[in-house]
Design a protein around this motif. Sequence first.
Motif, PDB file in Angstrom:
ATOM      1  N   LEU A 122       0.842  -1.205   0.000  1.00  0.00           N
ATOM      2  CA  LEU A 122       0.000   0.000   0.000  1.00  0.00           C
ATOM      3  C   LEU A 122       0.874   1.252   0.000  1.00  0.00           C
ATOM      4  O   LEU A 122       0.647   2.191  -0.770  1.00  0.00           O
ATOM      5  N   LEU A 123       1.857   1.251   0.866  1.00  0.00           N
ATOM      6  CA  LEU A 123       2.773   2.391   0.948  1.00  0.00           C
ATOM      7  C   LEU A 123       3.501   2.615  -0.369  1.00  0.00           C
ATOM      8  O   LEU A 123       3.623   3.742  -0.841  1.00  0.00           O
ATOM      9  N   THR A 124       3.971   1.513  -0.957  1.00  0.00           N
ATOM     10  CA  THR A 124       4.681   1.608  -2.228  1.00  0.00           C
ATOM     11  C   THR A 124       3.780   2.225  -3.288  1.00  0.00           C
ATOM     12  O   THR A 124       4.187   3.140  -3.999  1.00  0.00           O
ATOM     13  N   SER A 125       2.541   1.735  -3.358  1.00  0.00           N
ATOM     14  CA  SER A 125       1.645   2.293  -4.374  1.00  0.00           C
ATOM     15  C   SER A 125       1.323   3.750  -4.070  1.00  0.00           C
ATOM     16  O   SER A 125       1.219   4.559  -4.988  1.00  0.00           O
ATOM     17  N   LEU A 126       1.215   4.065  -2.781  1.00  0.00           N
ATOM     18  CA  LEU A 126       0.934   5.446  -2.394  1.00  0.00           C
ATOM     19  C   LEU A 126       2.087   6.363  -2.823  1.00  0.00           C
ATOM     20  O   LEU A 126       1.860   7.431  -3.409  1.00  0.00           O
ATOM     21  N   VAL A 127       3.299   5.907  -2.572  1.00  0.00           N
ATOM     22  CA  VAL A 127       4.481   6.674  -2.953  1.00  0.00           C
ATOM     23  C   VAL A 127       4.515   6.850  -4.473  1.00  0.00           C
ATOM     24  O   VAL A 127       4.780   7.934  -4.987  1.00  0.00           O
ATOM     25  N   LEU A 128       4.187   5.772  -5.195  1.00  0.00           N
ATOM     26  CA  LEU A 128       4.189   5.838  -6.653  1.00  0.00           C
ATOM     27  C   LEU A 128       3.148   6.825  -7.163  1.00  0.00           C
ATOM     28  O   LEU A 128       3.407   7.610  -8.066  1.00  0.00           O
ATOM     29  N   VAL A 129       1.970   6.776  -6.554  1.00  0.00           N
ATOM     30  CA  VAL A 129       0.904   7.706  -6.949  1.00  0.00           C
ATOM     31  C   VAL A 129       1.360   9.142  -6.697  1.00  0.00           C
ATOM     32  O   VAL A 129       1.216  10.020  -7.555  1.00  0.00           O
ATOM     33  N   CYS A 130       1.948   9.363  -5.500  1.00  0.00           N
ATOM     34  CA  CYS A 130       2.429  10.708  -5.175  1.00  0.00           C
ATOM     35  C   CYS A 130       3.480  11.167  -6.176  1.00  0.00           C
ATOM     36  O   CYS A 130       3.467  12.313  -6.621  1.00  0.00           O
ATOM     37  N   LEU A 131       4.373  10.264  -6.540  1.00  0.00           N
ATOM     38  CA  LEU A 131       5.411  10.591  -7.519  1.00  0.00           C
ATOM     39  C   LEU A 131       4.786  10.937  -8.865  1.00  0.00           C
ATOM     40  O   LEU A 131       5.157  11.924  -9.498  1.00  0.00           O
ATOM     41  N   ALA A 132       3.847  10.105  -9.283  1.00  0.00           N
ATOM     42  CA  ALA A 132       3.173  10.332 -10.566  1.00  0.00           C
ATOM     43  C   ALA A 132       2.509  11.703 -10.573  1.00  0.00           C
ATOM     44  O   ALA A 132       2.626  12.462 -11.531  1.00  0.00           O
TER      45      ALA A 132
END
Length: 162
Positions: free
Chosen positions: A5-15
């Motif tokens: 979840l954290l990884t996807s959250l970080v990826l979304v934030c990066l995107a």
Amino acid sequence: SMKKLLTSLVLVCLAVAIAMPLTAQDAKKKKKKNAGKGQRSALASFVEQVKSKVELTEEQAAKIKKLHEEAQPKLAEANKVIGGKRREIAAARKKAAEDGLKGKEAQAAAEAGLTAEEKAALAKTREITQGFQKAVRELLTPEQLNKAGLKRGGKKKNKAAA
């Protein structure tokens, strides 16, 4: 799966972080294209009004476009100073009218809440808009002025020509 979840959250934030400036650049480009779309205001709507009623020659259209390109940035600059005060001014103007104030008194009431800088900027927007409209009128023939319903500004010119 908290890590996932954290990884996807970080990826979304990066995107989002990457996409934001890009969309901002697009918005800037668009804004440049229709220089201050919010300002489509006075100048552009005046041109639209004229074009909707009058058949312009290519030369007239080109000259009007040039006038518009010169006046627009100046108007946008002055409007930056006024910024969010437009609504307040409009509301004050409406109230002044309801109170039966006219002309200069209504103007003064509408501008009561403005700083000296904002008043100056507001006067400048009027000056730019009126100058632009006058310049456009001067490009039109008496017949075109008549058709566009802009006789006011054209009267003097016709007398001078007569």
